[in-house]
Design an enzyme around this catalytic site. Structure first.
Site, PDB file in Angstrom:
ATOM      1  CB  SER A   1      -0.940  -0.006   1.208  1.00 54.23           C
ATOM      2  OG  SER A   1      -0.205  -0.109   2.424  1.00 54.23           O
TER       3      SER A   1
ATOM      4  CG  ASP B   1       2.857  15.784  13.715  1.00 54.27           C
ATOM      5  OD1 ASP B   1       2.941  14.881  14.573  1.00 54.27           O
ATOM      6  OD2 ASP B   1       3.279  15.668  12.551  1.00 54.27           O
TER       7      ASP B   1
ATOM      8  CD  GLU C   1       1.661   8.710   4.585  1.00 52.72           C
ATOM      9  OE1 GLU C   1       1.262   8.030   5.544  1.00 52.72           O
ATOM     10  OE2 GLU C   1       2.584   9.545   4.653  1.00 52.72           O
TER      11      GLU C   1
ATOM     12  CG  PHE D   1      10.880  12.669   8.597  1.00 51.09           C
ATOM     13  CD1 PHE D   1      10.037  13.306   9.510  1.00 51.09           C
ATOM     14  CD2 PHE D   1      10.329  11.734   7.724  1.00 51.09           C
ATOM     15  CE1 PHE D   1       8.679  13.012   9.549  1.00 51.09           C
ATOM     16  CE2 PHE D   1       8.975  11.438   7.756  1.00 51.09           C
ATOM     17  CZ  PHE D   1       8.157  12.072   8.679  1.00 51.09           C
TER      18      PHE D   1
ATOM     19  CG  HIS E   1       1.505   2.027   4.478  1.00 53.38           C
ATOM     20  ND1 HIS E   1       0.449   2.120   3.601  1.00 53.38           N
ATOM     21  CD2 HIS E   1       1.659   3.276   5.008  1.00 53.38           C
ATOM     22  CE1 HIS E   1      -0.027   3.364   3.602  1.00 53.38           C
ATOM     23  NE2 HIS E   1       0.700   4.080   4.441  1.00 53.38           N
TER      24      HIS E   1
END
Length: 288
Positions: free
Chosen positions: A7, A101, A9, A210, A259
């Site tokens: 999958s 966030d 994003e 990140f 994912h």
């Protein structure tokens, strides 16, 4: 090893150029027959309307199974549930439910007056509608705000018990990180599928920064490997090899699916999927 279930994003576009990039990403990855694709919220809920529009367009035009991100940030309960109703009316029946966030300029999340206090309240409300399959986030490396790794697992169990059916993890760099987390979750009584989240490394500097913000541990060997690869101009080759090996180890170890956090840059994700045996199966519908 059989080809994994995958999958993807995506980010919602914020301008015309980004819209073209999103559609190029969809065109590149849709033929790999993902089980679903998800569309994120920006930090602080800044892309709420863009996410809603992107989800509806992808659902209508691409033929993909689209899941919408939904957060608790900068909205009342009624506003958040109204967005959920919009998704349901558009035929979107899967949601990734997250606290979200803190808005820009704030150090920590604070619920607005009349808003959901946390992801657990959001999940309970979504589950009560009976309209959605709900996925939630999970953290193999301790969430920066969690009191302990065990607290992360207890919170995940509470979210699953509240009505979520699957969890997707934050990204990580070593398969053992996921396996330890999965085993600890099983020991805590969690039986729902936990899907590893994979971040192909498009930019080592950006990924490293990140990871620091997310609390993801960066192995020393990766620092050394990318330092050498960047000097030799082989960062892309290294990134592909590392991501492919990680995914292979995860599948060999029984991960239920993979994912990918694509960052709307699909080439590396596509190349890794091809290396894992995920080959094109679908023709993308034309945008109407």
């Amino acid at each position: 090893m059989n080809a994994p279930t995958v999958s993807f994003e995506f980010f919602p576009p914020q301008n015309l150029e980004a819209s073209f990039r999103l559609w190029d990403t969809v065109q590149t990855l849709a033929p790999l027959d993902p089980s679903f694709v998800s569309v994120t919220y920006g930090a602080g809920g800044t892309t709420r309307d863009l996410t809603r529009d992107a989800v509806a367009t992808l659902h209508k035009s691409s033929g993909l199974n689209v899941a919408a991100h939904l957060t608790c940030v900068n909205a009342t309960r009624e506003e958040t549930l109204a967005i959920a109703r919009d998704f349901a009316e558009a035929g979107v029946r899967e949601i990734v439910a997250l606290r979200g966030d803190a808005p820009k300029g704030q150090d920590r999340f604070t619920a607005m007056a009349g808003g959901f206090a946390n992801s657990l309240e959001l999940i309970e409300a979504l589950a009560a509608t009976g309209d959605f399959k709900i996925r939630v986030g999970a953290y193999p490396d301790r969430h920066p705000e969690a009191a302990s790794a065990r607290a992360d697992i207890d919170w995940l169990k509470a979210k699953l018990d509240a009505g979520a059916s699957e969890a997707i993890t934050q990204f990580f760099f070593e398969a053992d990180t996921f396996f330890r987390f999965r085993d600890d979750c099983a020991a805590a009584g969690i039986t729902a599928p936990i899907i590893p989240g994979i971040l192909p490394i498009e930019s080592w500097k950006g990924t490293r920064n990140f990871a620091k913000r997310c609390g993801t541990k960066v192995p020393a060997w990766m620092e050394d490997a990318f330092d050498k690869a960047e000097r030799d101009g082989r960062s892309d080759l290294l990134a592909t090899a590392i991501c492919t090996e990680l995914c292979s180890e995860l599948m060999d170890g029984g991960a239920p699916a993979l994912h990918f956090y694509t960052l709307n840059r699909p080439e590396l994700t596509r190349d890794v999927c091809h290396a894992l045996g995920v080959t094109p199966k679908l023709e993308l519908q034309n945008v109407a």
